[in-house]
Design a protein around this motif. Sequence first.
Motif, PDB file in Angstrom:
ATOM      1  N   LEU A 273      11.835  23.712   7.791  1.00  0.00           N
ATOM      2  CA  LEU A 273      12.549  24.730   8.530  1.00  0.00           C
ATOM      3  C   LEU A 273      13.494  25.160   8.111  1.00  0.00           C
ATOM      4  CD1 LEU A 273      12.145  23.157  12.316  1.00  0.00           C
ATOM      5  CD2 LEU A 273      10.926  24.961  11.086  1.00  0.00           C
ATOM      6  N   ALA A 274      14.468  24.209   7.327  1.00  0.00           N
ATOM      7  CA  ALA A 274      15.499  24.717   6.565  1.00  0.00           C
ATOM      8  C   ALA A 274      15.754  25.497   5.362  1.00  0.00           C
ATOM      9  CB  ALA A 274      16.525  23.633   6.374  1.00  0.00           C
ATOM     10  N   GLU A 275      14.255  25.525   4.943  1.00  0.00           N
ATOM     11  CA  GLU A 275      14.133  26.276   3.837  1.00  0.00           C
ATOM     12  C   GLU A 275      13.541  27.721   4.066  1.00  0.00           C
ATOM     13  OE1 GLU A 275      15.425  25.199   1.300  1.00  0.00           O
ATOM     14  OE2 GLU A 275      15.857  23.212   2.307  1.00  0.00           O
ATOM     15  N   LEU A 276      13.010  27.889   5.406  1.00  0.00           N
ATOM     16  CA  LEU A 276      12.299  29.104   5.888  1.00  0.00           C
ATOM     17  C   LEU A 276      13.309  30.267   5.710  1.00  0.00           C
ATOM     18  CD1 LEU A 276       9.950  28.080   8.729  1.00  0.00           C
ATOM     19  CD2 LEU A 276       9.440  28.621   6.365  1.00  0.00           C
ATOM     20  N   PRO A 277      13.241  31.492   5.529  1.00  0.00           N
ATOM     21  CA  PRO A 277      14.176  32.549   5.460  1.00  0.00           C
ATOM     22  C   PRO A 277      14.606  32.793   6.776  1.00  0.00           C
ATOM     23  CG  PRO A 277      11.956  33.339   3.903  1.00  0.00           C
ATOM     24  CD  PRO A 277      11.838  31.729   4.677  1.00  0.00           C
ATOM     25  N   ALA A 278      13.844  32.549   8.018  1.00  0.00           N
ATOM     26  CA  ALA A 278      14.481  33.126   9.180  1.00  0.00           C
ATOM     27  C   ALA A 278      15.541  31.895   9.729  1.00  0.00           C
ATOM     28  CB  ALA A 278      13.163  32.902  10.113  1.00  0.00           C
ATOM     29  N   TYR A 279      15.575  30.781   9.057  1.00  0.00           N
ATOM     30  CA  TYR A 279      16.430  29.649   9.610  1.00  0.00           C
ATOM     31  C   TYR A 279      17.275  29.054   8.537  1.00  0.00           C
ATOM     32  CZ  TYR A 279      12.827  29.587  13.302  1.00  0.00           C
ATOM     33  OH  TYR A 279      11.969  29.710  14.277  1.00  0.00           O
ATOM     34  N   ALA A 280      17.197  29.552   7.188  1.00  0.00           N
ATOM     35  CA  ALA A 280      17.960  28.979   6.148  1.00  0.00           C
ATOM     36  C   ALA A 280      19.363  29.184   6.058  1.00  0.00           C
ATOM     37  CB  ALA A 280      17.363  29.574   4.703  1.00  0.00           C
ATOM     38  N   THR A 281      19.985  30.500   6.821  1.00  0.00           N
ATOM     39  CA  THR A 281      21.319  30.453   6.685  1.00  0.00           C
ATOM     40  C   THR A 281      21.809  30.611   8.100  1.00  0.00           C
ATOM     41  OG1 THR A 281      21.033  33.052   6.688  1.00  0.00           O
ATOM     42  CG2 THR A 281      20.958  31.614   4.474  1.00  0.00           C
ATOM     43  N   HIS A 282      23.180  30.754   8.188  1.00  0.00           N
ATOM     44  CA  HIS A 282      23.662  30.797   9.650  1.00  0.00           C
ATOM     45  C   HIS A 282      23.514  32.184  10.078  1.00  0.00           C
ATOM     46  CE1 HIS A 282      26.786  31.788  12.610  1.00  0.00           C
ATOM     47  NE2 HIS A 282      26.924  30.434  12.714  1.00  0.00           N
ATOM     48  N   GLY A 283      23.724  33.282   9.380  1.00  0.00           N
ATOM     49  CA  GLY A 283      23.100  34.434   9.820  1.00  0.00           C
ATOM     50  C   GLY A 283      21.657  34.642  10.173  1.00  0.00           C
ATOM     51  N   ALA A 284      20.908  34.044   9.533  1.00  0.00           N
ATOM     52  CA  ALA A 284      19.391  34.141   9.781  1.00  0.00           C
ATOM     53  C   ALA A 284      19.036  33.344  11.197  1.00  0.00           C
ATOM     54  CB  ALA A 284      18.486  33.619   8.513  1.00  0.00           C
ATOM     55  N   ARG A 285      19.635  32.380  11.147  1.00  0.00           N
ATOM     56  CA  ARG A 285      19.460  31.481  12.604  1.00  0.00           C
ATOM     57  C   ARG A 285      20.040  32.252  13.675  1.00  0.00           C
ATOM     58  NH1 ARG A 285      21.131  27.470   8.991  1.00  0.00           N
ATOM     59  NH2 ARG A 285      23.112  27.455   9.895  1.00  0.00           N
ATOM     60  N   GLY A 286      21.021  32.897  13.440  1.00  0.00           N
ATOM     61  CA  GLY A 286      21.567  33.586  14.503  1.00  0.00           C
ATOM     62  C   GLY A 286      20.690  34.772  15.007  1.00  0.00           C
ATOM     63  N   SER A 287      20.155  35.552  13.907  1.00  0.00           N
ATOM     64  CA  SER A 287      19.008  36.684  14.304  1.00  0.00           C
ATOM     65  C   SER A 287      17.696  36.195  14.987  1.00  0.00           C
ATOM     66  CB  SER A 287      18.771  37.239  13.036  1.00  0.00           C
ATOM     67  OG  SER A 287      19.925  37.956  12.482  1.00  0.00           O
ATOM     68  N   HIS A 288      17.576  34.788  14.942  1.00  0.00           N
ATOM     69  CA  HIS A 288      16.298  34.378  15.411  1.00  0.00           C
ATOM     70  C   HIS A 288      16.573  33.277  16.405  1.00  0.00           C
ATOM     71  CE1 HIS A 288      15.015  36.019  11.547  1.00  0.00           C
ATOM     72  NE2 HIS A 288      13.773  36.354  12.227  1.00  0.00           N
ATOM     73  N   GLN A 289      17.801  33.425  17.023  1.00  0.00           N
ATOM     74  CA  GLN A 289      18.435  32.339  18.049  1.00  0.00           C
ATOM     75  C   GLN A 289      17.345  31.957  19.073  1.00  0.00           C
ATOM     76  OE1 GLN A 289      22.317  33.484  19.957  1.00  0.00           O
ATOM     77  NE2 GLN A 289      22.841  31.338  20.001  1.00  0.00           N
ATOM     78  N   GLU A 290      16.558  32.799  19.651  1.00  0.00           N
ATOM     79  CA  GLU A 290      15.827  32.551  20.779  1.00  0.00           C
ATOM     80  C   GLU A 290      14.803  31.672  20.572  1.00  0.00           C
ATOM     81  OE1 GLU A 290      13.555  34.806  24.730  1.00  0.00           O
ATOM     82  OE2 GLU A 290      15.018  35.739  23.396  1.00  0.00           O
ATOM     83  N   GLU A 291      13.944  32.161  19.414  1.00  0.00           N
ATOM     84  CA  GLU A 291      12.913  31.464  18.818  1.00  0.00           C
ATOM     85  C   GLU A 291      12.970  30.101  18.396  1.00  0.00           C
ATOM     86  OE1 GLU A 291      11.530  32.568  14.553  1.00  0.00           O
ATOM     87  OE2 GLU A 291      11.639  34.498  15.940  1.00  0.00           O
ATOM     88  N   LEU A 292      14.182  29.910  17.802  1.00  0.00           N
ATOM     89  CA  LEU A 292      14.701  28.762  17.368  1.00  0.00           C
ATOM     90  C   LEU A 292      15.149  27.707  18.403  1.00  0.00           C
ATOM     91  CD1 LEU A 292      15.491  26.645  15.034  1.00  0.00           C
ATOM     92  CD2 LEU A 292      17.617  27.732  14.778  1.00  0.00           C
ATOM     93  N   ASP A 293      15.772  28.131  19.458  1.00  0.00           N
ATOM     94  CA  ASP A 293      16.162  27.427  20.463  1.00  0.00           C
ATOM     95  C   ASP A 293      14.736  26.851  21.194  1.00  0.00           C
ATOM     96  OD1 ASP A 293      18.838  27.181  20.395  1.00  0.00           O
ATOM     97  OD2 ASP A 293      19.151  28.792  21.670  1.00  0.00           O
ATOM     98  N   GLN A 294      13.946  27.899  21.462  1.00  0.00           N
ATOM     99  CA  GLN A 294      12.606  27.497  21.826  1.00  0.00           C
ATOM    100  C   GLN A 294      11.951  26.244  21.268  1.00  0.00           C
ATOM    101  OE1 GLN A 294      11.282  28.255  25.179  1.00  0.00           O
ATOM    102  NE2 GLN A 294      10.163  26.561  24.793  1.00  0.00           N
TER     103      GLN A 294
END
Length: 402
Positions: A273-294
Amino acid sequence: MPIEETPGPLAGVRVVEAGQLLAGPFAGQLMGDLGADVVKVEPPGSGDPMRQWGREKPHGHSLWWPVVARNKRSVTLDLRREEGQRLFLRLVEHADVVLENFRPGTLERWNLDYDRLREHNPGIILVRVSGYGQTGPYSGRAGYGSIGEAMGGLRYITGEPDRPPSRTGLSIGDSLAATHATVGTLAALLHRERTGQGQVVDSAIYEAVLAMTESLVTEWDVAGYQRERTGPILPNVAPSNVYPTADGHAILIAANQDTVFRRLAATMGEPELAELPAYATHGARGSHQEELDQRIADWTAKHDADALLDLLHEAGVPAGRIFRAEDMLADPHYAARDAVVRVPDPTFGTLAMPNVVPRLSATPGSVRWTGPTLGEHNEAVYGDLLGLDADERAALGAAGVI
Protein backbone atom coordinates in the motif's frame (compact mmCIF):
# COMPACT_ATOMS: atom_id res chain seq x y z
CA MET A 1 5.67 39.63 56.62
CA PRO A 2 7.44 37.14 54.35
CA ILE A 3 5.37 34.72 52.34
CA GLU A 4 5.10 31.29 53.87
CA GLU A 5 7.63 29.16 52.05
CA THR A 6 6.03 26.96 49.40
CA PRO A 7 7.51 24.72 46.74
CA GLY A 8 7.67 25.81 43.14
CA PRO A 9 9.45 28.35 40.95
CA LEU A 10 7.04 31.18 41.93
CA ALA A 11 7.61 30.76 45.67
CA GLY A 12 8.03 34.27 47.06
CA VAL A 13 5.65 35.85 44.53
CA ARG A 14 2.33 37.15 45.85
CA VAL A 15 -0.69 37.43 43.53
CA VAL A 16 -3.84 39.28 44.54
CA GLU A 17 -6.64 37.71 42.50
CA ALA A 18 -9.71 39.92 42.17
CA GLY A 19 -11.53 38.06 39.41
CA GLN A 20 -14.33 35.56 39.41
CA LEU A 21 -15.74 32.63 37.45
CA LEU A 22 -13.07 31.12 35.23
CA ALA A 23 -10.76 33.15 33.00
CA GLY A 24 -9.02 35.08 35.79
CA PRO A 25 -9.22 32.39 38.46
CA PHE A 26 -7.72 29.73 36.18
CA ALA A 27 -4.69 31.99 35.71
CA GLY A 28 -4.55 32.24 39.49
CA GLN A 29 -4.73 28.47 39.73
CA LEU A 30 -1.79 28.10 37.35
CA MET A 31 0.32 30.56 39.32
CA GLY A 32 -0.64 28.97 42.62
CA ASP A 33 0.30 25.56 41.26
CA LEU A 34 3.77 26.96 40.57
CA GLY A 35 4.15 28.14 44.16
CA ALA A 36 2.81 31.70 44.17
CA ASP A 37 0.94 32.93 47.24
CA VAL A 38 -2.44 33.67 45.64
CA VAL A 39 -4.75 35.80 47.80
CA LYS A 40 -8.23 35.59 46.31
CA VAL A 41 -10.44 38.60 46.99
CA GLU A 42 -14.17 37.73 47.05
CA PRO A 43 -17.33 39.73 47.75
CA PRO A 44 -18.54 39.29 51.36
CA GLY A 45 -21.52 36.99 51.70
CA SER A 46 -21.67 35.57 48.19
CA GLY A 47 -18.09 34.95 47.12
CA ASP A 48 -17.06 33.81 43.66
CA PRO A 49 -20.00 32.24 41.76
CA MET A 50 -17.68 29.33 40.97
CA ARG A 51 -18.39 28.14 44.50
CA GLN A 52 -21.83 27.12 43.19
CA TRP A 53 -21.02 26.07 39.62
CA GLY A 54 -20.58 22.58 38.27
CA ARG A 55 -22.72 19.78 36.88
CA GLU A 56 -22.49 17.65 40.00
CA LYS A 57 -22.80 19.11 43.51
CA PRO A 58 -22.75 16.38 46.16
CA HIS A 59 -24.18 17.69 49.44
CA GLY A 60 -24.66 21.05 47.71
CA HIS A 61 -20.93 21.61 47.23
CA SER A 62 -19.32 22.38 43.89
CA LEU A 63 -16.73 19.92 42.58
CA TRP A 64 -15.27 22.61 40.31
CA TRP A 65 -14.42 25.06 43.08
CA PRO A 66 -11.91 22.81 44.88
CA VAL A 67 -9.93 22.57 41.63
CA VAL A 68 -9.98 26.14 40.29
CA ALA A 69 -9.40 27.65 43.76
CA ARG A 70 -6.73 25.21 44.90
CA ASN A 71 -3.58 26.61 46.48
CA LYS A 72 -5.32 29.95 47.11
CA ARG A 73 -6.09 31.92 50.25
CA SER A 74 -9.56 33.49 50.44
CA VAL A 75 -10.35 36.90 51.90
CA THR A 76 -13.61 38.81 51.69
CA LEU A 77 -13.60 42.43 50.58
CA ASP A 78 -16.21 44.75 49.05
CA LEU A 79 -14.36 46.57 46.28
CA ARG A 80 -17.41 48.73 45.51
CA ARG A 81 -16.95 50.63 48.74
CA GLU A 82 -14.29 53.23 49.42
CA GLU A 83 -13.18 51.47 52.62
CA GLY A 84 -12.75 48.27 50.63
CA GLN A 85 -10.74 50.05 47.95
CA ARG A 86 -8.40 51.52 50.54
CA LEU A 87 -7.87 48.08 52.06
CA PHE A 88 -7.28 46.61 48.60
CA LEU A 89 -4.54 49.17 48.00
CA ARG A 90 -2.88 48.06 51.22
CA LEU A 91 -2.89 44.52 49.83
CA VAL A 92 -1.35 45.82 46.62
CA GLU A 93 1.56 47.26 48.61
CA HIS A 94 2.44 43.69 49.63
CA ALA A 95 1.85 42.12 46.20
CA ASP A 96 3.79 41.45 43.02
CA VAL A 97 0.79 40.85 40.75
CA VAL A 98 -2.83 41.95 40.67
CA LEU A 99 -5.02 39.65 38.58
CA GLU A 100 -8.53 40.63 37.48
CA ASN A 101 -11.08 39.65 34.84
CA PHE A 102 -13.82 42.23 35.26
CA ARG A 103 -15.32 44.04 32.28
CA PRO A 104 -12.86 46.75 31.17
CA GLY A 105 -13.50 50.00 33.01
CA THR A 106 -14.59 48.33 36.25
CA LEU A 107 -11.34 48.92 38.12
CA GLU A 108 -11.35 52.48 36.82
CA ARG A 109 -14.86 53.07 38.22
CA TRP A 110 -13.61 51.80 41.58
CA ASN A 111 -10.64 54.20 41.43
CA LEU A 112 -8.30 51.19 41.25
CA ASP A 113 -6.78 51.82 37.83
CA TYR A 114 -3.18 50.91 37.06
CA ASP A 115 -1.85 54.40 37.79
CA ARG A 116 -3.32 54.34 41.28
CA LEU A 117 -2.04 50.82 41.93
CA ARG A 118 1.39 51.96 40.80
CA GLU A 119 1.29 54.89 43.23
CA HIS A 120 1.12 52.34 46.04
CA ASN A 121 3.50 49.84 44.45
CA PRO A 122 5.67 51.09 41.55
CA GLY A 123 6.64 47.56 40.51
CA ILE A 124 3.13 46.11 40.47
CA ILE A 125 2.09 44.00 37.50
CA LEU A 126 -1.60 44.29 36.61
CA VAL A 127 -2.90 41.27 34.71
CA ARG A 128 -6.22 41.91 32.96
CA VAL A 129 -8.24 39.14 31.31
CA SER A 130 -11.35 40.12 29.36
CA GLY A 131 -13.48 39.10 26.41
CA TYR A 132 -12.21 41.68 23.91
CA GLY A 133 -9.19 43.29 25.56
CA GLN A 134 -8.80 46.65 27.27
CA THR A 135 -8.97 48.74 24.07
CA GLY A 136 -10.92 48.79 20.82
CA PRO A 137 -14.60 49.36 19.99
CA TYR A 138 -15.77 46.10 21.59
CA SER A 139 -13.79 46.41 24.81
CA GLY A 140 -16.75 47.52 26.91
CA ARG A 141 -18.96 44.61 25.90
CA ALA A 142 -19.66 41.69 28.20
CA GLY A 143 -17.52 38.83 26.92
CA TYR A 144 -17.80 35.22 28.04
CA GLY A 145 -15.45 32.49 26.89
CA SER A 146 -17.99 31.07 24.46
CA ILE A 147 -18.24 34.42 22.66
CA GLY A 148 -14.47 34.61 22.42
CA GLU A 149 -14.40 31.10 20.95
CA ALA A 150 -16.87 32.22 18.29
CA MET A 151 -15.09 35.48 17.46
CA GLY A 152 -11.65 33.88 17.57
CA GLY A 153 -12.59 31.37 14.88
CA LEU A 154 -12.70 28.15 16.89
CA ARG A 155 -16.46 27.59 16.91
CA TYR A 156 -16.85 27.82 13.14
CA ILE A 157 -14.44 24.96 12.49
CA THR A 158 -15.59 22.71 15.36
CA GLY A 159 -18.14 19.95 14.75
CA GLU A 160 -19.60 17.94 11.91
CA PRO A 161 -19.85 19.55 8.45
CA ASP A 162 -23.61 19.01 8.15
CA ARG A 163 -24.45 20.56 11.55
CA PRO A 164 -24.18 23.98 13.18
CA PRO A 165 -20.89 24.85 14.92
CA SER A 166 -20.30 22.90 18.10
CA ARG A 167 -18.34 23.49 21.28
CA THR A 168 -15.64 21.38 22.89
CA GLY A 169 -17.48 20.52 26.11
CA LEU A 170 -15.02 22.65 28.11
CA SER A 171 -14.64 26.36 28.74
CA ILE A 172 -11.64 26.36 26.45
CA GLY A 173 -11.76 30.06 25.56
CA ASP A 174 -11.50 31.09 29.21
CA SER A 175 -8.73 28.59 29.83
CA LEU A 176 -6.71 29.71 26.82
CA ALA A 177 -6.97 33.36 27.85
CA ALA A 178 -5.88 32.41 31.37
CA THR A 179 -2.94 30.41 30.07
CA HIS A 180 -1.78 33.29 27.88
CA ALA A 181 -2.27 35.67 30.81
CA THR A 182 0.00 33.45 32.89
CA VAL A 183 2.67 33.41 30.17
CA GLY A 184 2.44 37.20 30.05
CA THR A 185 2.74 37.41 33.83
CA LEU A 186 5.89 35.32 33.84
CA ALA A 187 7.40 37.51 31.11
CA ALA A 188 6.45 40.65 33.05
CA LEU A 189 8.00 39.28 36.23
CA LEU A 190 11.24 38.61 34.35
CA HIS A 191 11.17 42.12 32.87
CA ARG A 192 10.62 43.61 36.33
CA GLU A 193 13.53 41.60 37.71
CA ARG A 194 15.76 43.13 35.03
CA THR A 195 14.42 46.70 35.12
CA GLY A 196 12.39 47.14 38.31
CA GLN A 197 9.40 48.22 36.22
CA GLY A 198 5.91 46.76 36.36
CA GLN A 199 3.42 46.83 33.51
CA VAL A 200 -0.06 45.81 32.35
CA VAL A 201 -0.68 42.37 30.85
CA ASP A 202 -3.76 42.48 28.57
CA SER A 203 -5.13 39.02 27.66
CA ALA A 204 -8.26 38.99 25.49
CA ILE A 205 -10.23 35.75 25.19
CA TYR A 206 -10.87 36.09 21.46
CA GLU A 207 -7.17 36.78 20.80
CA ALA A 208 -6.06 33.81 22.90
CA VAL A 209 -8.37 31.62 20.79
CA LEU A 210 -7.15 33.26 17.59
CA ALA A 211 -3.56 32.47 18.57
CA MET A 212 -4.42 28.76 18.44
CA THR A 213 -5.87 28.79 14.92
CA GLU A 214 -2.61 28.01 13.13
CA SER A 215 -2.59 29.41 9.56
CA LEU A 216 -6.36 29.84 9.30
CA VAL A 217 -6.24 33.61 8.65
CA THR A 218 -3.17 33.38 6.43
CA GLU A 219 -4.78 30.71 4.23
CA TRP A 220 -7.77 32.97 3.61
CA ASP A 221 -5.63 36.08 3.11
CA VAL A 222 -3.34 34.49 0.53
CA ALA A 223 -5.36 31.71 -1.08
CA GLY A 224 -9.00 32.50 -0.27
CA TYR A 225 -9.25 29.14 1.50
CA GLN A 226 -11.71 28.89 4.39
CA ARG A 227 -11.33 25.99 6.79
CA GLU A 228 -14.66 24.28 7.43
CA ARG A 229 -16.02 21.82 9.99
CA THR A 230 -14.65 18.38 9.24
CA GLY A 231 -15.65 16.21 12.20
CA PRO A 232 -12.94 13.83 13.40
CA ILE A 233 -10.49 14.48 10.55
CA LEU A 234 -8.33 17.23 9.15
CA PRO A 235 -8.71 17.48 5.36
CA ASN A 236 -5.74 16.14 3.43
CA VAL A 237 -4.14 14.68 6.57
CA ALA A 238 -4.44 10.92 6.25
CA PRO A 239 -4.65 8.51 7.81
CA SER A 240 -5.58 10.24 11.06
CA ASN A 241 -9.01 9.21 12.23
CA VAL A 242 -11.04 7.12 14.64
CA TYR A 243 -11.50 3.51 13.56
CA PRO A 244 -13.84 0.75 14.82
CA THR A 245 -12.80 -2.50 16.50
CA ALA A 246 -14.39 -5.95 16.60
CA ASP A 247 -15.39 -5.55 20.26
CA GLY A 248 -17.19 -2.26 19.78
CA HIS A 249 -14.48 0.22 20.74
CA ALA A 250 -12.96 3.05 18.75
CA ILE A 251 -9.22 3.56 18.32
CA LEU A 252 -7.55 6.71 17.08
CA ILE A 253 -4.71 6.04 14.65
CA ALA A 254 -2.44 8.83 13.42
CA ALA A 255 -0.15 7.54 10.65
CA ASN A 256 -0.08 10.42 8.20
CA GLN A 257 3.73 10.74 8.04
CA ASP A 258 5.26 8.73 5.19
CA THR A 259 7.51 6.57 7.36
CA VAL A 260 4.74 5.89 9.85
CA PHE A 261 2.27 4.98 7.13
CA ARG A 262 4.74 2.41 5.79
CA ARG A 263 4.80 0.84 9.26
CA LEU A 264 1.02 0.83 9.39
CA ALA A 265 0.74 -0.78 5.95
CA ALA A 266 3.17 -3.50 6.98
CA THR A 267 1.21 -4.09 10.20
CA MET A 268 -1.96 -4.48 8.14
CA GLY A 269 -0.19 -7.16 6.12
CA GLU A 270 -0.24 -4.96 3.01
CA PRO A 271 3.18 -3.31 2.77
CA GLU A 272 2.57 -2.66 -0.91
CA LEU A 273 0.00 0.00 0.00
CA ALA A 274 2.83 2.39 0.86
CA GLU A 275 4.19 2.06 -2.69
CA LEU A 276 0.93 2.67 -4.54
CA PRO A 277 0.76 6.09 -6.22
CA ALA A 278 -2.51 6.82 -4.38
CA TYR A 279 -0.90 6.34 -0.94
CA ALA A 280 2.85 6.78 -1.37
CA THR A 281 3.02 10.43 -0.31
CA HIS A 282 1.32 12.71 2.20
CA GLY A 283 -0.37 14.67 -0.58
CA ALA A 284 -1.57 11.53 -2.37
CA ARG A 285 -3.04 10.05 0.79
CA GLY A 286 -4.83 13.34 1.43
CA SER A 287 -6.38 13.20 -2.01
CA HIS A 288 -7.63 9.66 -1.37
CA GLN A 289 -8.49 10.20 2.29
CA GLU A 290 -11.98 8.68 2.33
CA GLU A 291 -11.09 5.45 0.55
CA LEU A 292 -7.94 5.03 2.65
CA ASP A 293 -9.88 5.52 5.88
CA GLN A 294 -12.40 2.89 4.78
CA ARG A 295 -9.62 0.45 3.96
CA ILE A 296 -8.08 0.89 7.41
CA ALA A 297 -11.48 0.65 9.10
CA ASP A 298 -12.16 -2.67 7.36
CA TRP A 299 -8.90 -3.97 8.85
CA THR A 300 -9.32 -2.61 12.38
CA ALA A 301 -12.87 -3.99 12.57
CA LYS A 302 -11.41 -7.51 12.50
CA HIS A 303 -9.45 -7.01 15.74
CA ASP A 304 -10.38 -6.47 19.36
CA ALA A 305 -9.15 -3.16 20.75
CA ASP A 306 -6.43 -4.53 23.04
CA ALA A 307 -4.96 -6.79 20.37
CA LEU A 308 -5.10 -4.00 17.80
CA LEU A 309 -3.26 -1.59 20.09
CA ASP A 310 -0.61 -4.19 20.83
CA LEU A 311 0.04 -4.58 17.10
CA LEU A 312 0.19 -0.85 16.48
CA HIS A 313 2.38 -0.02 19.47
CA GLU A 314 4.81 -2.79 18.62
CA ALA A 315 5.09 -1.40 15.09
CA GLY A 316 5.65 2.15 16.30
CA VAL A 317 2.36 3.51 14.95
CA PRO A 318 0.79 6.25 17.10
CA ALA A 319 -2.56 4.97 18.33
CA GLY A 320 -4.71 5.07 21.42
CA ARG A 321 -8.10 4.89 23.02
CA ILE A 322 -10.31 7.90 23.47
CA PHE A 323 -10.18 8.33 27.23
CA ARG A 324 -12.96 9.23 29.63
CA ALA A 325 -12.40 10.12 33.28
CA GLU A 326 -12.76 6.51 34.41
CA ASP A 327 -10.08 5.46 31.90
CA MET A 328 -7.70 8.10 33.22
CA LEU A 329 -8.12 6.91 36.80
CA ALA A 330 -7.41 3.30 35.78
CA ASP A 331 -4.53 3.89 33.37
CA PRO A 332 -1.02 2.77 34.43
CA HIS A 333 0.74 5.60 32.59
CA TYR A 334 -1.40 8.20 34.35
CA ALA A 335 -0.56 6.48 37.62
CA ALA A 336 3.18 6.23 36.95
CA ARG A 337 3.45 9.95 36.21
CA ASP A 338 0.97 11.05 38.90
CA ALA A 339 -0.97 12.88 36.18
CA VAL A 340 -3.96 12.79 38.50
CA VAL A 341 -3.32 13.68 42.12
CA ARG A 342 -5.52 13.00 45.14
CA VAL A 343 -5.74 15.96 47.50
CA PRO A 344 -7.19 15.99 51.04
CA ASP A 345 -10.38 18.01 51.27
CA PRO A 346 -12.36 18.88 54.43
CA THR A 347 -15.71 18.26 52.72
CA PHE A 348 -15.07 15.25 50.50
CA GLY A 349 -12.18 13.51 52.24
CA THR A 350 -9.98 13.36 49.15
CA LEU A 351 -10.50 14.64 45.63
CA ALA A 352 -8.87 13.46 42.41
CA MET A 353 -7.85 16.28 40.07
CA PRO A 354 -5.27 17.04 37.36
CA ASN A 355 -1.76 17.49 38.68
CA VAL A 356 0.46 20.49 37.98
CA VAL A 357 1.58 21.05 34.38
CA PRO A 358 4.30 21.48 33.21
CA ARG A 359 6.76 19.49 35.31
CA LEU A 360 9.96 21.18 36.42
CA SER A 361 12.86 18.98 37.48
CA ALA A 362 14.42 21.32 40.06
CA THR A 363 11.47 23.39 41.31
CA PRO A 364 8.29 21.42 40.68
CA GLY A 365 4.92 22.89 41.52
CA SER A 366 2.40 21.14 43.74
CA VAL A 367 -1.25 21.00 44.78
CA ARG A 368 -1.09 21.87 48.46
CA TRP A 369 -4.77 22.27 49.32
CA THR A 370 -8.17 22.48 47.68
CA GLY A 371 -10.36 25.57 47.32
CA PRO A 372 -10.75 27.42 50.65
CA THR A 373 -13.93 28.38 52.44
CA LEU A 374 -15.13 31.96 51.96
CA GLY A 375 -12.99 34.35 53.99
CA GLU A 376 -11.00 31.50 55.51
CA HIS A 377 -7.81 33.57 55.53
CA ASN A 378 -9.16 36.95 56.63
CA GLU A 379 -7.32 36.78 59.93
CA ALA A 380 -4.03 35.66 58.39
CA VAL A 381 -4.07 38.24 55.61
CA TYR A 382 -5.68 41.24 57.31
CA GLY A 383 -4.18 40.50 60.72
CA ASP A 384 -0.76 38.96 60.13
CA LEU A 385 0.04 40.54 56.75
CA LEU A 386 -1.58 44.00 57.02
CA GLY A 387 -1.40 44.31 60.79
CA LEU A 388 -5.07 45.05 61.51
CA ASP A 389 -5.93 44.19 65.09
CA ALA A 390 -8.98 42.18 66.14
CA ASP A 391 -11.09 45.27 66.85
CA GLU A 392 -10.35 46.76 63.43
CA ARG A 393 -11.19 43.50 61.69
CA ALA A 394 -14.41 43.21 63.71
CA ALA A 395 -15.45 46.75 62.78
CA LEU A 396 -14.80 46.12 59.08
CA GLY A 397 -16.77 42.92 59.30
CA ALA A 398 -19.70 44.58 61.03
CA ALA A 399 -19.73 47.29 58.34
CA GLY A 400 -19.80 44.66 55.59
CA VAL A 401 -16.44 45.73 54.14
CA ILE A 402 -14.89 42.33 54.76
